[in-house]
Design a protein around this motif. Structure first.
Motif: not given
Lengths: 338, 267
Positions: A273, A282-283, A286
């Motif tokens: 991750k 923010h990824n 996700e």
């Protein structure tokens, strides 16, 4: 260069390995310890495990170790002194007894590290490496090299390929100039022969799909729900990437103590991750399914597009190492018939 | 196995659960975790002696978090994990139906938490003979020898974090090792980076680990992490009379303080 064919018997091979070690070369080969076969430093042919189909980890650590110091630094009153690692002093290394898939793995790694931008440390290690592979007599349920343009007797990436033809003899293919240098320095150990058909001496492995079909299919399935389905049982560890001979992602870690510090390069994985986590929180990836999709797209879409090669050699190590039996060949086959 | 399948089918058919978490056949002779959402799909559900992966892990994953209710085929390790997760407020009793399965593979039907607690007491955690031998060997070592043993044992670690990813009790959204400001644990898989990572993880699990051995099973380089956890559990039991995975109401020894806690370890 054109491949040179020779024969070598097992006692001559033992002598060859002794000559390597006596001349200061470091020989790494599969060694079985506590039931697990891994590449390790060997002194004689007796140390080597010739039976295991695939070592748990690949041979990539010979050119891309799990952790390596790339520089050290020292803060002074008004400056920082940086000391790069002296990559001219790496030892000569022989990879011996690795499989053709391992040898093939050095090619995508080379494209990552020594393509447009050249990583001097990697390049220096690769230049000092000679790869003496052994063809596969056996394959298991995880092997799929024949589906990704490889094969149990494939010479790609090897400097020398040995194929066991009798209980006492190997058919030798000298593939590169590095291989020829070994032949030239040890002509007394090799016998002349005409080219032979290796097929009877190789594992039979059915082709399940082609990498070209996967590449084509990936054009239209970025938003498909197949990624969710396939990644449902993925636990999100990095075992697949770390045992992969072709995965080259790394992380840079500085360790500072007082005024001095060391910069390390360590393996990293797109399955984590944190791999794409932005400072903002923010990824862009996700969900685990997006990370699994990235793994497949990188190997079968982005690398073909950018580097004109595929990032998978079909060794099956990721599938063997996966704690929840994510079988990459099975998943690719699903994609091929979409 | 048929009684397990019948139960799973009925739960889905009667809309008592939306999802059944179990196993199906995998590559060659392997099995793999599987997620069943229709009674028909349950045809593929299996349970045999190879179904040892601790699938309680998935209770904290999206697929289970998004299901309003679910059932799980639960061997004693899974049951202990569920109780411990409940004790740590990670899962609610009304959401989960536990299909209890003994060490021998016998289905004991649905277990509520009270029944699960009773079940756990009758299904002691098992250790293989080779594990027992290793524990004895380590216990006989001096402090220095123990330290050297573990430094050596951790040295092949590649920091793939499969131990963490496979552990039902490692459910933190952000692991301590991912904190980089400050950097508590070195990320690099060198000698001290490996040592600090495994020591940190062991301490976070001390008194919480239910000793399923999944950390060792998932480890690609076969580090005996289960032994480390087992020895710590034993230590916590001895020092604090506390054992994880036996009750849904439980405060881990290292997260609590009582007036009877011994302080003889402070030297």
């Amino acid at each position: 260069m054109e491949i040179i064919n020779k024969l070598i018997d097992k006692s001559a091979l033992a002598t060859l390995i002794e000559r390597f070690t006596k001349s200061g070369k470091e020989v790494f080969a599969p060694v079985k310890s506590k039931g697990i076969s891994e590449f390790a430093r060997v002194e004689t042919i007796q140390d080597i495990d010739f039976e295991t189909i695939a070592t748990k980890q690949s041979a990539k650590s010979l050119v891309f170790p799990k952790v390596e110091k790339i520089l050290s630094y020292e803060k002074t009153f008004d400056d920082v002194i940086v000391n790069n690692v002296d990559y001219t002093q790496f030892p000569e290394v022989i990879a011996f007894g690795n499989r053709p898939c391992d040898a093939a793995g050095f090619i995508p790694l080379d494209a990552i590290f020594a393509g447009e931008l050249v990583d001097e440390i990697f390049k220096a290690r690769l230049e000092k490496l000679t790869v003496i592979s052994i063809s596969c007599k056996k394959a298991d349920d995880y092997c799929f090299c024949t589906s990704v343009n490889g094969g149990p007797g494939n010479t790609t990436g090897s400097d020398i390929l040995l194929t066991e033809t009798t209980a006492d003899e190997y058919f030798v293919e000298i593939v590169t100039e590095k291989g020829k240098a070994i032949l030239d320095a040890n002509t007394d150990l090799f016998k002349d022969t005409a080219a032979i058909d290796k097929t009877p001496f190789l594992a039979k492995l059915e082709q399940q799909f082609t990498q070209e079909v996967i590449n084509e299919k990936l054009n239209g399935i970025f938003e498909s729900d197949i990624w969710d389905k396939q990644a449902m049982r993925c636990v999100g560890c990095g075992a697949c990437a770390f045992v992969c001979p072709a995965c080259g992602c790394f992380d840079i870690q500085d360790e500072t103590k007082g005024k001095n510090g060391v910069r390390h390069r360590c393996w990293d994985s797109c399955g984590f991750k944190i791999f794409t986590l932005h400072t903002s929180g923010h990824n862009p990836r996700e969900k685990q399914a997006q990370r699994w999709r990235q793994r497949i797209y990188h190997k079968f879409s982005y690398q073909p597009e950018q580097q004109k090669l595929f990032g998978c050699v079909g060794c099956g190590r990721c599938s063997r190492a996966c704690p929840s039996d994510m079988n990459i060949a099975e998943h690719l086959k699903e994609i091929a018939v979409l | 196995m048929e009684d397990i399948k019948k139960l799973a089918r009925e739960l889905l058919a009667d809309n008592k659960v939306q999802l059944v978490l179990g196993f199906e056949n995998g590559t060659a002779n392997r099995v793999r975790p599987a997620f069943f959402t229709t009674p028909e799909a349950v045809d593929k559900l299996i349970y045999n002696e190879f179904c040892i992966q601790n699938i309680a892990l998935y209770l904290k994953k999206d697929i289970c978090q998004h299901a309003a209710s679910l059932a799980i085929t639960a061997n004693p390790n899974v049951v202990r994990s569920i109780l411990q997760l409940a004790a740590e407020n990670q899962i609610k009793e009304e959401k989960i139906k536990i299909i209890g399965i003994t060490h021998e593979g016998k289905c004991v039907g649905l277990l509520d938490f009270k029944a699960a607690e009773e079940f756990s007491k009758t299904q002691p955690k098992g250790l293989k003979d080779e594990d027992k031998a290793l524990i004895e060997k380590i216990q006989a070592m001096s402090l220095e020898e123990k330290f050297d043993y573990w430094v050596e044992a951790f040295s092949p670690c590649i920091k793939c974090y499969a131990c963490r990813a496979s552990c039902p009790m490692c459910y933190c959204g952000k692991c301590n090792v991912e904190s980089n400001n400050p950097q508590w644990i070195p990320v690099a898989p060198h000698k001290y980076g490996n040592m600090e990572w495994h020591m940190m993880r062991a301490m976070h699990l001390a008194g919480r680990c239910i000793n399923c051995g999944e950390c060792n099973r998932s480890c690609p380089v076969d580090i005996p992490l289960n032994i480390l956890s087992y020895m710590l559990s034993d230590f916590v039991l001895e020092e604090f009379e506390s054992e994880a995975g036996l009750s849904a109401v439980f405060t881990p020894a290292l997260s609590s303080y009582t007036m009877v806690d011994k302080e003889n370890f402070i030297k």
